[in-house]
Motif scaffolding. Structure first.
Motif, PDB file in Angstrom:
ATOM      1  N   SER A  75       0.821  -1.216   0.000  1.00 48.14           N
ATOM      2  CA  SER A  75       0.000   0.000   0.000  1.00 48.14           C
ATOM      3  C   SER A  75       0.854   1.266   0.000  1.00 48.14           C
ATOM      4  N   LYS A  76       2.131   1.117   0.322  1.00 50.58           N
ATOM      5  CA  LYS A  76       3.054   2.258   0.340  1.00 50.58           C
ATOM      6  C   LYS A  76       4.331   1.869  -0.401  1.00 50.58           C
ATOM      7  N   ALA A  77       4.155   1.438  -1.642  1.00 48.40           N
ATOM      8  CA  ALA A  77       5.284   0.897  -2.412  1.00 48.40           C
ATOM      9  C   ALA A  77       6.416   1.898  -2.560  1.00 48.40           C
ATOM     10  N   GLU A  78       6.076   3.177  -2.591  1.00 45.50           N
ATOM     11  CA  GLU A  78       7.123   4.197  -2.791  1.00 45.50           C
ATOM     12  C   GLU A  78       8.043   4.310  -1.579  1.00 45.50           C
ATOM     13  N   LEU A  79       7.673   3.675  -0.471  1.00 45.38           N
ATOM     14  CA  LEU A  79       8.511   3.697   0.726  1.00 45.38           C
ATOM     15  C   LEU A  79       9.336   2.424   0.879  1.00 45.38           C
ATOM     16  N   THR A 120      18.726   1.693  -1.489  1.00 41.55           N
ATOM     17  CA  THR A 120      17.702   2.469  -2.186  1.00 41.55           C
ATOM     18  C   THR A 120      17.633   3.886  -1.636  1.00 41.55           C
ATOM     19  N   ARG A 121      17.285   4.810  -2.518  1.00 44.11           N
ATOM     20  CA  ARG A 121      16.993   6.184  -2.128  1.00 44.11           C
ATOM     21  C   ARG A 121      15.504   6.480  -2.262  1.00 44.11           C
ATOM     22  N   SER A 122      14.845   5.802  -3.195  1.00 41.03           N
ATOM     23  CA  SER A 122      13.406   5.950  -3.382  1.00 41.03           C
ATOM     24  C   SER A 122      12.926   4.759  -4.206  1.00 41.03           C
ATOM     25  N   ALA A 123      11.611   4.632  -4.331  1.00 36.87           N
ATOM     26  CA  ALA A 123      11.027   3.542  -5.107  1.00 36.87           C
ATOM     27  C   ALA A 123       9.852   4.075  -5.913  1.00 36.87           C
ATOM     28  N   GLU A 124       9.601   3.441  -7.053  1.00 40.91           N
ATOM     29  CA  GLU A 124       8.475   3.822  -7.907  1.00 40.91           C
ATOM     30  C   GLU A 124       7.697   2.567  -8.278  1.00 40.91           C
ATOM     31  N   ARG A 125       6.370   2.633  -8.134  1.00 38.25           N
ATOM     32  CA  ARG A 125       5.541   1.514  -8.547  1.00 38.25           C
ATOM     33  C   ARG A 125       5.423   1.505 -10.067  1.00 38.25           C
ATOM     34  N   ILE A 126       5.679   0.356 -10.678  1.00 36.69           N
ATOM     35  CA  ILE A 126       5.573   0.209 -12.124  1.00 36.69           C
ATOM     36  C   ILE A 126       4.286  -0.522 -12.487  1.00 36.69           C
ATOM     37  N   SER A 127       3.959  -1.557 -11.748  1.00 34.51           N
ATOM     38  CA  SER A 127       2.704  -2.290 -11.908  1.00 34.51           C
ATOM     39  C   SER A 127       2.338  -2.865 -10.552  1.00 34.51           C
ATOM     40  N   SER A 128       1.319  -3.713 -10.510  1.00 39.91           N
ATOM     41  CA  SER A 128       0.863  -4.212  -9.217  1.00 39.91           C
ATOM     42  C   SER A 128       1.938  -4.998  -8.469  1.00 39.91           C
ATOM     43  N   PHE A 133      13.557   0.261  -7.863  1.00 40.68           N
ATOM     44  CA  PHE A 133      14.301   0.781  -6.721  1.00 40.68           C
ATOM     45  C   PHE A 133      15.381   1.711  -7.261  1.00 40.68           C
ATOM     46  N   LEU A 134      15.250   2.981  -6.978  1.00 46.00           N
ATOM     47  CA  LEU A 134      16.229   3.972  -7.418  1.00 46.00           C
ATOM     48  C   LEU A 134      17.227   4.143  -6.278  1.00 46.00           C
TER      49      LEU A 134
END
Length: 203
Positions: A75-79, A120-128, A133-134
């Protein structure tokens, strides 16, 4: 002869039955995966690197020893975060003599740089079930940006150890010369493909 045949059939049936008994129920719906902290299972982890060799083929090696922690909440993939350390001396190319060469100062120089580390410094959701991981990779004394494309394969209770386990795979591409390792380019490609297959146990 009849007794041996019976014993063989019994053992075969028993072994096949064990395989069925330990097969977990994997839930591939990422929304149901338990949020929290995970630790890598080193016995069920493969870190591969691939380079083009003289244009003939891809040369593939393994790094056998790694530690990593993963923080994941769908639910908080960017974290989401990953912190992984690789023991560079654990390089395995199925050739002991060449492994010693790769550890020397002209290649990985493992005496001076024993570890590589990704954070990791941040994350971005690409799909479900996919994330980018940046982060940063520190290798041979240099730190450079690296994007790790991650797939969450699913999760379930591992019946062999009693732990809730998350299946994880990832891939990335890097330039080895960016880390000061440009020996024998272009005969050996500057581009290196990374491939990771792992199981993480929930803490």
């Amino acid at each position: 002869m009849t007794q041996r045949l019976f014993l063989f059939l019994f053992v075969s049936f028993f072994i096949n039955g064990c395989g069925t008994l330990i097969q977990p129920r994997i839930n591939t719906d990422p929304t149901t995966i338990r949020a929290g902290e995970y630790q890598i299972d080193p016995k069920h982890t493969a870190v591969l690197f691939k380079v083009n060799h003289l244009g003939f083929s891809k040369f593939i090696g393994r790094l056998e020893e790694s530690t990593a922690t993963l923080s994941y909440d769908h639910s908080k993939a960017e974290l989401a975060t990953l912190d992984a350390i690789i023991n560079m001396s654990s390089v395995n190319v199925n050739n002991e003599k060449f492994e010693r060469t790769l550890r020397n100062r002209f290649w990985f120089h493992t005496e001076k740089y024993p570890q590589a580390r990704f954070t990791t410094r941040s994350a971005e959701r690409i799909s479900s079930n996919e994330l980018d991981f940046l982060g940063e990779l520190t290798f041979m004394g240099k730190t450079r940006p690296l994007t790790l494309h991650v797939t969450i394969n699913g999760a379930g209770n591992n019946l062999t150890n009693g732990k809730y386990t998350l299946g994880f795979s990832a891939e990335a591409t890097l330039s080895r010369s960016a880390y000061g390792l440009s020996l024998l380019t272009p005969a050996i490609s500057d581009e290196v493909e990374l491939e990771i297959h792992a199981e993480f146990s929930k803490l």
